[in-house]
Scaffold this active site. Sequence first.
Site, PDB file in Angstrom:
ATOM      1  N   CYS A   1      -5.459   5.119  -2.902  1.00 24.73           N
ATOM      2  CA  CYS A   1      -5.687   3.686  -2.685  1.00 24.73           C
ATOM      3  C   CYS A   1      -6.963   3.112  -3.288  1.00 24.73           C
ATOM      4  O   CYS A   1      -6.914   2.273  -4.170  1.00 24.73           O
ATOM      5  CB  CYS A   1      -5.728   3.368  -1.192  1.00 24.73           C
ATOM      6  SG  CYS A   1      -4.269   3.887  -0.306  1.00 24.73           S
TER       7      CYS A   1
ATOM      8  N   ASP B   1       0.840  -1.187   0.000  1.00 22.45           N
ATOM      9  CA  ASP B   1       0.000   0.000   0.000  1.00 22.45           C
ATOM     10  C   ASP B   1       0.886   1.251   0.000  1.00 22.45           C
ATOM     11  O   ASP B   1       1.635   1.471   0.950  1.00 22.45           O
ATOM     12  CB  ASP B   1      -0.868  -0.038   1.271  1.00 22.45           C
ATOM     13  CG  ASP B   1      -2.034   0.915   1.191  1.00 22.45           C
ATOM     14  OD1 ASP B   1      -2.033   1.800   0.324  1.00 22.45           O
ATOM     15  OD2 ASP B   1      -2.955   0.773   2.021  1.00 22.45           O
ATOM     16  N   ASP B   2       0.821   2.050  -1.056  1.00 22.80           N
ATOM     17  CA  ASP B   2       1.585   3.320  -1.145  1.00 22.80           C
ATOM     18  C   ASP B   2       3.092   3.094  -1.262  1.00 22.80           C
ATOM     19  O   ASP B   2       3.870   3.920  -0.769  1.00 22.80           O
ATOM     20  CB  ASP B   2       1.379   4.205   0.108  1.00 22.80           C
ATOM     21  CG  ASP B   2       0.014   4.825   0.221  1.00 22.80           C
ATOM     22  OD1 ASP B   2      -0.862   4.509  -0.597  1.00 22.80           O
ATOM     23  OD2 ASP B   2      -0.171   5.644   1.143  1.00 22.80           O
TER      24      ASP B   2
ATOM     25  N   ASP C   1      -0.568  -0.371  -4.868  1.00 23.19           N
ATOM     26  CA  ASP C   1      -1.719   0.325  -5.464  1.00 23.19           C
ATOM     27  C   ASP C   1      -1.357   1.634  -6.151  1.00 23.19           C
ATOM     28  O   ASP C   1      -1.853   1.946  -7.219  1.00 23.19           O
ATOM     29  CB  ASP C   1      -2.858   0.521  -4.450  1.00 23.19           C
ATOM     30  CG  ASP C   1      -2.390   1.118  -3.138  1.00 23.19           C
ATOM     31  OD1 ASP C   1      -1.208   1.496  -3.014  1.00 23.19           O
ATOM     32  OD2 ASP C   1      -3.217   1.214  -2.205  1.00 23.19           O
TER      33      ASP C   1
END
Length: 619
Positions: A68, A32-33, A306
């Site tokens: 996201c 994530d990120d 993402d």
Amino acid sequence: MKFSATVTLILGICASIKAAKTRPNIVFIFTDDQDLRHGSLETQRAVQRHLAAKGTTFTNHYSTVAVCCPSRVSLMRGQAAHNTNNTAIRAPGGGYPKFVASAENENYLPHWLSKADYNAEYIGKLFNGNSLLNYSPGPLGWRHIDVLLEPYINTHNTVVMSENGARPKHYSGFQQTDVIRIKALERLRLLIDEENPFFLMISPTAPHVQNLYDPPAPPARYYGLFNDTTVPRTPNFNPPQKYQKGKPSWLRDLAPLNSTQIDEIDLLYQRRLESLRGVDDIVDDVVEMLEKRGIIDNTYIIYSTDQGYHLGTHRHSGKSLPYLEDSNIPLVVRGPGVPQGVISRTPSTVTDFAPTFLEIAGLAPELHPPFFDGASLLTAWKHPNTPALAKKKEAINVEYWGSAYTEIPTWSSGDYGVYFPGVYLDNDYKTMRVVGEKSSWMYSRWCTNDTELYNTTDDPYELKNLANLTDPHTRRVKSRLNALLMVTKSCTKSTCRDPWSIIQPPSPRHGKRVETLHDALDPHYDAFYEAFPLVTIDECMNYQFAANEGPFFPPSAQFELGLEYRNSTDNFAYATADPIETIAENSPLAGGWEQRQATYETLVKAARVLTDREINNPS
Ligand SMILES: *[C@@H]1O[C@H](CO)[C@@H](O)[C@H](O)[C@H]1NC(C)=O
Ligand SMILES: *[C@@H]1O[C@H](CO)[C@@H](O)[C@H](O)[C@H]1NC(C)=O
Ligand SMILES: *[C@@H]1O[C@H](CO)[C@@H](O)[C@H](O)[C@H]1NC(C)=O
Ligand SMILES: *[C@@H]1O[C@H](CO)[C@@H](O)[C@H](O)[C@H]1NC(C)=O
Ligand SMILES: *[C@@H]1O[C@H](CO)[C@@H](O)[C@H](O)[C@H]1NC(C)=O
Ligand SMILES: *[C@@H]1O[C@H](CO)[C@@H](O)[C@H](O)[C@H]1NC(C)=O
Ligand SMILES: *[C@@H]1O[C@H](CO)[C@@H](O)[C@H](O)[C@H]1NC(C)=O
């Protein structure tokens, strides 16, 4: 007669079991990120050793919307965000409840994989807005899903998950990446024993910030490992005024970062790299199990995220910007037919994953959804350095609606509308990237009527905004990129895959159709491309509203936007989970060395269901 029918039947059954067993499995490890451009991937030893050295690293993979939930919905549907209309993490723009209300929940990746007889399972963070208020039923389509729930998705040290829509459980004393690793390994163990091939997606929240802007809490065993590391000071890190004043919208007015902010950014970087060590443990354990069970050579392992992340570049920290740091993301693929130790520049995007997985699964084309904007990458994965494939995919549409968030505790407010600290509202833009072998460009149009143009071959740090240059070559490039963006901002299906197909000049030169930017730059076509109106966003809004988005090409596109394939969700609103009693963090920080070897049984013993007060929202 009877005998031969029986033989045929038996042979038929054998053939179908064999077909099921020989189709490759897929493990998708999805962070994530995670940045690519600040070098996080190089610090991951397991990713390098087990995936990059044994597979191919794609350096031109892009997220098409830098936040996201919209990016994840795009991945799960194989569509651009303007077609899913999930364009923000919260209502009215997006979030999990909008995914459910639009009926997209009934028609996305796991449903299609099931049609191909794959056992499709999911562990970790799926979408923002999946919360204590809506955990039951769980997200549809998965044979097994164990999801992180708000308000605990981003609290790495307080883990709350719901298994297949059951009452949420808290895993006291465990760090989030460890919980996800232990659960994923248990599922993998079970999946390997079954007859059908499997798809397992493993999605920790690492290295996402905690709460709004606190650094992530890594597993305790890695805390401090990167204490001496600082964010690479690239030319666009905290750039001087001569560059910043060429930036659009709220960015132009940002003050230089001061030492407090730079320290916060370095600290965030350190904790991010440490939290990615927890993810490296997932990679190590997954590969080890697949090797031990003898199926590693028939399994695709994909590592990605993402969207990207920027730390201090352009005087800001967070995501949601159109620059390379937020768009260009990690992608490493290992698996049958994928060459080892190769680096590929072939472009791809998040919307290409779903078609790729369906091709791997061998799902008959007539069973594919009719709405894919992306295209399968399987051939590109197996032949990663094929110029013709790279050329076909050079045009990349990037889009964004709504706020930009500052993800460090100290921010400079700037002169633009800040309605709560660290959030900038004037952040709607439409961006065209051309990632060509000969030249590469970025062109953006903003809701503030700002324009950006960067020659990213010459200026990969996107500092020298060329938008106002009036020399013939720059004007020529700009008019082509504007025309291309006019199509891609509302493209659908084949017009996303081949946008030039509908902006062909009337009289082709030498009988050749325009297929690339290079072809379109022929001065003979100047009048044609310059006649396109400017891409415009009338007002800065925090969701997609067709009437706000200027002219469309073709004009009918404004009425499509994927509506044929989802339910309308006008005026969408929903509540956020706000329990009466919140669960405290582990203290001290969980994830010590003893937990590196913790078993699934230990984890199950540590779990307890949430109380009514911990679940209920008072309103
Ligand atoms: C979507 O629309 C169809 C047709 O109106 C309706 O039957 C269905 O219940 C809707 N789905 C959701 C999730 O609202
Ligand atoms: C790393 O820095 C933190 C906070 O600055 C400190 O608490 C910790 O002891 C340091 N760890 C190591 C291994 O140096
Ligand atoms: C381009 O020109 C416009 C209008 O004069 C101006 O507002 C803008 O700041 C200029 N942009 C750059 C990058 O110089
Ligand atoms: C940096 O700027 C922030 C926000 O204006 C301020 O709170 C902080 O004290 C400044 N730090 C230094 C060292 O000046
Ligand atoms: C927007 O910018 C373009 C040039 O980039 C200019 O021609 C146009 O007049 C501007 N529109 C408004 C409403 O300011
Ligand atoms: C873009 O940059 C490349 C590499 O420096 C250079 O060769 C090319 O001339 C530039 N293009 C334009 C139009 O300035
Ligand atoms: C997208 O969602 C917004 C917010 O619910 C809604 O107002 C808009 O009409 C939707 N647009 C499309 C094209 O579905």
